[in-house]
Design a protein around this motif. Sequence first.
Motif, PDB file in Angstrom:
ATOM      1  N   VAL A   1      31.537  34.199  38.394  1.00 11.67           N
ATOM      2  CA  VAL A   1      30.405  34.417  39.279  1.00 11.67           C
ATOM      3  C   VAL A   1      30.971  33.913  40.753  1.00 11.67           C
ATOM      4  CG1 VAL A   1      28.186  33.383  40.032  1.00 11.67           C
ATOM      5  CG2 VAL A   1      28.487  34.224  37.576  1.00 11.67           C
ATOM      6  N   GLU A   2      31.874  33.140  40.456  1.00 12.50           N
ATOM      7  CA  GLU A   2      32.306  32.321  41.866  1.00 12.50           C
ATOM      8  C   GLU A   2      33.521  33.199  42.553  1.00 12.50           C
ATOM      9  OE1 GLU A   2      34.978  28.257  43.089  1.00 12.50           O
ATOM     10  OE2 GLU A   2      35.177  29.161  41.187  1.00 12.50           O
ATOM     11  N   GLU A   3      34.337  34.207  41.697  1.00 14.94           N
ATOM     12  CA  GLU A   3      35.076  34.973  42.211  1.00 14.94           C
ATOM     13  C   GLU A   3      34.402  36.228  42.940  1.00 14.94           C
ATOM     14  OE1 GLU A   3      38.236  34.924  42.897  1.00 14.94           O
ATOM     15  OE2 GLU A   3      38.711  33.199  41.886  1.00 14.94           O
ATOM     16  N   LYS A   4      33.415  36.644  42.322  1.00 18.70           N
ATOM     17  CA  LYS A   4      32.516  37.776  42.943  1.00 18.70           C
ATOM     18  C   LYS A   4      31.833  37.144  44.041  1.00 18.70           C
ATOM     19  CE  LYS A   4      29.203  41.101  41.105  1.00 18.70           C
ATOM     20  NZ  LYS A   4      28.017  41.341  40.112  1.00 18.70           N
ATOM     21  N   ALA A   5      31.306  35.935  44.046  1.00 19.98           N
ATOM     22  CA  ALA A   5      30.647  35.501  45.521  1.00 19.98           C
ATOM     23  C   ALA A   5      31.776  35.574  46.626  1.00 19.98           C
ATOM     24  CB  ALA A   5      30.031  34.022  45.231  1.00 19.98           C
ATOM     25  N   LYS A   6      32.993  35.111  46.209  1.00 20.90           N
ATOM     26  CA  LYS A   6      34.130  34.845  47.299  1.00 20.90           C
ATOM     27  C   LYS A   6      34.111  35.988  47.842  1.00 20.90           C
ATOM     28  CE  LYS A   6      36.690  31.135  45.404  1.00 20.90           C
ATOM     29  NZ  LYS A   6      37.803  30.587  44.932  1.00 20.90           N
TER      30      LYS A   6
ATOM     31  N   VAL B   1      40.676  39.961  36.749  1.00 17.84           N
ATOM     32  CA  VAL B   1      41.098  39.108  35.856  1.00 17.84           C
ATOM     33  C   VAL B   1      39.909  38.131  35.358  1.00 17.84           C
ATOM     34  CG1 VAL B   1      42.536  37.133  35.346  1.00 17.84           C
ATOM     35  CG2 VAL B   1      43.448  39.145  36.520  1.00 17.84           C
ATOM     36  N   ALA B   2      39.076  37.520  36.399  1.00 15.23           N
ATOM     37  CA  ALA B   2      37.992  36.923  35.995  1.00 15.23           C
ATOM     38  C   ALA B   2      36.844  37.401  34.945  1.00 15.23           C
ATOM     39  CB  ALA B   2      37.282  36.210  37.251  1.00 15.23           C
ATOM     40  N   SER B   3      36.705  38.855  35.327  1.00 15.24           N
ATOM     41  CA  SER B   3      35.820  39.501  34.615  1.00 15.24           C
ATOM     42  C   SER B   3      36.350  39.564  33.103  1.00 15.24           C
ATOM     43  CB  SER B   3      35.575  40.971  35.205  1.00 15.24           C
ATOM     44  OG  SER B   3      34.851  41.845  34.514  1.00 15.24           O
TER      45      SER B   3
ATOM     46  N   ALA C   1      35.898  28.341  49.649  1.00 17.19           N
ATOM     47  CA  ALA C   1      35.514  29.821  49.461  1.00 17.19           C
ATOM     48  C   ALA C   1      36.827  30.938  49.992  1.00 17.19           C
ATOM     49  CB  ALA C   1      34.164  30.164  50.224  1.00 17.19           C
ATOM     50  N   THR C   2      37.242  30.557  51.024  1.00 18.52           N
ATOM     51  CA  THR C   2      38.136  31.446  51.569  1.00 18.52           C
ATOM     52  C   THR C   2      39.738  30.970  51.367  1.00 18.52           C
ATOM     53  OG1 THR C   2      38.449  30.030  53.456  1.00 18.52           O
ATOM     54  CG2 THR C   2      36.590  31.950  53.818  1.00 18.52           C
TER      55      THR C   2
ATOM     56  N   THR D   1      40.200  24.992  42.478  1.00 20.41           N
ATOM     57  CA  THR D   1      39.301  25.468  41.472  1.00 20.41           C
ATOM     58  C   THR D   1      37.943  24.861  42.016  1.00 20.41           C
ATOM     59  OG1 THR D   1      39.900  23.808  39.898  1.00 20.41           O
ATOM     60  CG2 THR D   1      40.998  25.830  39.933  1.00 20.41           C
ATOM     61  N   CYS D   2      37.878  23.687  42.520  1.00 18.79           N
ATOM     62  CA  CYS D   2      36.567  23.213  42.750  1.00 18.79           C
ATOM     63  C   CYS D   2      36.722  22.176  44.136  1.00 18.79           C
ATOM     64  CB  CYS D   2      36.067  22.429  41.834  1.00 18.79           C
ATOM     65  SG  CYS D   2      37.261  20.769  41.391  1.00 18.79           S
TER      66      CYS D   2
END
Length: 381
Positions: free
Chosen positions: A271-276, A159-161, A108-109, A82-83
């Motif tokens: 935001v992180e999932e979107k960036a990924k 799911v994140a959204s 990221a990947t 997660t980080c």
Amino acid sequence: MTNVRLTLPIRGMTCASCANKVEGALKKVYGVENANVNLATEKATVEVLSDKIKIDSLISAVKKTGYEVPSETLSLPVKGMTCASCANKVEGALKKVERVLSANVNLATEKAAVTYIPGVSIISDLQQAVANVGYELMGMSEEMAEDKKEEEEARKMRVASFRMWAAWGFTIPIITWMFADMFFGIIWPDSTIYNGGLILLSIPVLLWLGRRTYKSALTAVRHGHANMDTLIALGTGVSFLTGPLFFLFPVANYAGVSAMIMAFHLTGRYVEEKAKGRASQAIKKLLQLGAKTACILVKGKEVEVPIEEVQLGDVMVIRPGEKIPTDGTIVEGESAVDESMATGESMPVNKKPGDETIGATVNQEGLLKIKATKIGKDTFL
């Protein structure tokens, strides 16, 4: 002090003298109890004191004799990170596995690239090492197909959204209620309902929408380390406990604040999932820039073949304006190559025989003949 037996593949030996030379070099390494090199199998069996030697020392000794210990690289998916702290923990665990030369974990990947000395299957050892620090390393057979990867990425984003918007759905009323109390003194109809309401609105945000955060935090603590989720769990947990304690002791009720912290955290996760997802799409587009065919020399004649049929050692012919099909080394010709898509360098790079080239970059001027040194998944792209 325990002895450990290692088996190293040796490349380049041609006779018994070669084997003796490598064997003698290995025996001179500090911490080596015994060494035996088998020319037929091209392997060296080394008995070492486990706490006295690193495998890099053995490889260095072999290289000094003019031979090579070949290595291989695996790229395996990692679940549960997660980080950056999680990635560092996984990377450290992988580096401790015997026969692993290097490991790099990309958050990221969500993949680990592991360079190791081939031999007995190493995947189970890698999986166990990662499991010991609380994460999961998937095997080669579990690699998802491209379409399934895209579906998984889309699912994670959905799911994140949902978690983010649902969390704010509970948190915005909390913020409104707290503002009304702080600035206008409106507590309806009394303080018991007000404080109880903050607690009830916070519970779904923490225990339903934020349960994954608590699960990750507990896993990290159980394995003796902390990550970002540990901090969030600690902050939200302590602030939420002030809610029930308000009815027992004269303390301020910060249960509503715990929901706010979690809502901001889940927003960050979205935001992180979107960036990924965007990074993944960018990588796919980059891979699509590669050449689809290659012109190779076969018995002195130029033959155009699909890029999948190019083999290591094939000599490719690249004319001005054409893409270099795969990574290689120039054997004939000089030219300027546009490598901006790979390196970001806007100016063309002058190339001459002996220089390395990157697949999918563009030959701009002269005719080049390039020997393929990497193909498929081993290429720079």
